[in-house]
Design a protein around this motif. Structure first.
Motif, mmCIF file in Angstrom:
data_model
loop_
_atom_site.group_PDB
_atom_site.id
_atom_site.type_symbol
_atom_site.label_atom_id
_atom_site.label_comp_id
_atom_site.label_asym_id
_atom_site.label_seq_id
_atom_site.Cartn_x
_atom_site.Cartn_y
_atom_site.Cartn_z
ATOM 1 N N PHE A 25 -3.551 1.335 8.216
ATOM 2 C CA PHE A 25 -2.406 1.352 7.296
ATOM 3 C C PHE A 25 -2.530 2.492 6.286
ATOM 4 C CE2 PHE A 25 -0.754 0.297 3.099
ATOM 5 C CZ PHE A 25 0.581 0.166 3.390
ATOM 6 N N THR A 26 -3.751 2.733 5.780
ATOM 7 C CA THR A 26 -3.933 3.803 4.795
ATOM 8 C C THR A 26 -3.484 5.148 5.368
ATOM 9 O OG1 THR A 26 -5.759 2.596 3.818
ATOM 10 C CG2 THR A 26 -5.613 4.921 3.298
ATOM 11 N N ARG A 27 -3.860 5.407 6.631
ATOM 12 C CA ARG A 27 -3.463 6.689 7.260
ATOM 13 C C ARG A 27 -1.965 6.741 7.515
ATOM 14 N NH1 ARG A 27 -8.405 5.556 6.394
ATOM 15 N NH2 ARG A 27 -9.830 7.320 6.671
ATOM 16 N N LEU A 28 -1.416 5.656 8.094
ATOM 17 C CA LEU A 28 0.007 5.680 8.430
ATOM 18 C C LEU A 28 0.872 5.700 7.171
ATOM 19 C CD1 LEU A 28 0.170 3.276 11.491
ATOM 20 C CD2 LEU A 28 -0.016 5.754 11.444
ATOM 21 N N LEU A 94 7.759 2.850 -3.569
ATOM 22 C CA LEU A 94 6.943 2.077 -4.519
ATOM 23 C C LEU A 94 6.037 1.098 -3.785
ATOM 24 C CD1 LEU A 94 6.511 0.985 -7.568
ATOM 25 C CD2 LEU A 94 8.016 -0.832 -6.799
ATOM 26 N N LEU A 95 6.610 0.329 -2.841
ATOM 27 C CA LEU A 95 5.818 -0.704 -2.169
ATOM 28 C C LEU A 95 4.718 -0.078 -1.313
ATOM 29 C CD1 LEU A 95 8.637 -3.223 -1.236
ATOM 30 C CD2 LEU A 95 7.004 -3.358 -3.108
ATOM 31 N N VAL A 96 5.070 0.982 -0.563
ATOM 32 C CA VAL A 96 4.064 1.642 0.276
ATOM 33 C C VAL A 96 2.955 2.235 -0.601
ATOM 34 C CG1 VAL A 96 3.680 3.576 1.830
ATOM 35 C CG2 VAL A 96 5.647 2.112 2.178
ATOM 36 N N ALA A 97 3.357 2.906 -1.689
ATOM 37 C CA ALA A 97 2.363 3.567 -2.544
ATOM 38 C C ALA A 97 1.481 2.544 -3.251
ATOM 39 C CB ALA A 97 3.068 4.460 -3.571
ATOM 40 N N THR A 98 2.064 1.425 -3.689
ATOM 41 C CA THR A 98 1.250 0.405 -4.368
ATOM 42 C C THR A 98 0.221 -0.173 -3.414
ATOM 43 O OG1 THR A 98 3.241 -0.138 -5.610
ATOM 44 C CG2 THR A 98 1.376 -1.615 -5.859
ATOM 45 N N ALA A 99 0.666 -0.503 -2.180
ATOM 46 C CA ALA A 99 -0.277 -1.065 -1.216
ATOM 47 C C ALA A 99 -1.385 -0.061 -0.902
ATOM 48 C CB ALA A 99 0.464 -1.463 0.063
ATOM 49 N N HIS A 100 -1.017 1.202 -0.673
ATOM 50 C CA HIS A 100 -1.980 2.267 -0.389
ATOM 51 C C HIS A 100 -2.961 2.423 -1.551
ATOM 52 C CE1 HIS A 100 -2.901 6.342 1.430
ATOM 53 N NE2 HIS A 100 -3.272 6.576 0.194
ATOM 54 N N GLY A 101 -2.430 2.464 -2.764
ATOM 55 C CA GLY A 101 -3.265 2.726 -3.928
ATOM 56 C C GLY A 101 -4.188 1.567 -4.255
ATOM 57 N N ASP B 86 -8.279 11.717 11.825
ATOM 58 C CA ASP B 86 -8.535 10.345 12.264
ATOM 59 C C ASP B 86 -7.595 9.912 13.382
ATOM 60 O OD1 ASP B 86 -10.680 9.913 10.721
ATOM 61 O OD2 ASP B 86 -9.632 8.872 9.102
ATOM 62 N N LEU B 87 -6.369 10.426 13.379
ATOM 63 C CA LEU B 87 -5.431 10.031 14.434
ATOM 64 C C LEU B 87 -5.704 10.819 15.718
ATOM 65 C CD1 LEU B 87 -2.056 9.514 12.536
ATOM 66 C CD2 LEU B 87 -3.740 7.828 13.223
#
Lengths: 144, 125
Positions: A25-28, A94-101, B86-87
């Protein structure tokens, strides 16, 4: 010799636990944020940024397409920047960045907090932080 | 779990990891910095008030922006390198070359932006 992980199925690679799924998930999500930010920048250029915004303004809008980020620019009309469409884009970012961060913070904390109890506390705090930051951010986006 | 590494901070700081270690550390500092920045920014926008105004004043200062832009741009470009390697794991043997390309992309963009920020900042803009 163990088989090369490249030739294995998703389950065979061990992508079954939470940490491995979050690794992917972090990469995607990084690619997703690139897409959303570029999308917001292109949108701003179409909506009149070429003549009325400088590079800093465009980047500020790109990193978070919220209308308050363009109110100090020379734009005559900021209503196209305040549509529900851009609020949806901003919410997604916002949601993607919060989860990533927040997951990034957990990864960093795990390097220094190695006890089982400490890691449990870190996870609990990270969930509290992620939920509260997402809700506050959504409130700001949809009320501004 | 309870993974014990038994490596002191001093030993960690003396570790000579070279270029890859440098980008790892910068990526980590940048990530921590951005998390702090965004958290305070959301809190100050949500609660407002004098403290919120004070935080926004700091963010709008050009000296602060030079630092923020360094870490945001570096985190973004280094993150793209990590994602690509990584990919497509076949590229991992070329990690060092990838880091050189990364600096070649980062430095011109950052130098140009820093020059613009510095010029407007010194002119009092």
């Amino acid at each position: 010799m163990a088989p090369k992980s490249r030739n294995l199925s998703i389950v065979g690679r061990g992508l079954t636990n939470f940490e491995s799924i979050m690794w992917v998930f972090t990469r995607l999500s990084a690619l997703g944020m690139y897409a959303l930010i570029l999308f917001a920048i292109i949108g701003a250029l179409i909506m009149g940024a070429r003549n009325n915004m400088n590079m800093a303004d465009v980047l500020r809008w790109g990193f978070m397409p919220n209308v308050t980020h363009v109110q100090s620019t020379a734009l005559e009309d900021t209503t196209p920047f305040a549509t529900p469409f851009w609020k949806l884009v901003a919410s997604a970012l916002l949601l993607v960045a919060t989860a990533h961060g927040v997951h990034g913070l957990v990864v960093i904390a795990d390097d220094y907090i190695t006890g089982e109890r400490g890691r449990k506390i870190v996870r609990l705090l990270s969930i509290v932080m992620m939920v509260s930051m997402s809700l506050m951010g959504l409130y700001i986006i949809w009320t501004s | 779990m309870g993974l014990k590494r038994n490596v002191s901070l001093g030993t960690g700081l003396r570790y000579k990891g070279g270029g890859p270690m440098l980008v790892f550390v910068l990526h980590r500092i940048g990530g921590l910095g951005m998390a702090t920045f965004v958290t305070i920014h959301i809190l100050s926008s949500f609660f407002g008030g004098d403290i919120g105004q004070f935080a926004n004043k700091i963010y709008e200062n050009w000296v602060f922006q030079i630092f923020v832009f360094f870490f945001v741009l570096f985190h973004a470009i280094n993150g793209l390198r990590i994602t690509i390697l990584d990919l497509w794991p076949k590229l991992i043997p070329y990690q060092r070359e990838a880091i050189w390309i990364e600096w070649a992309v980062f430095l011109p963009i950052y130098a140009l932006a820093a020059f613009v920020i510095l010029r407007t900042g010194l002119a009092g803009g």
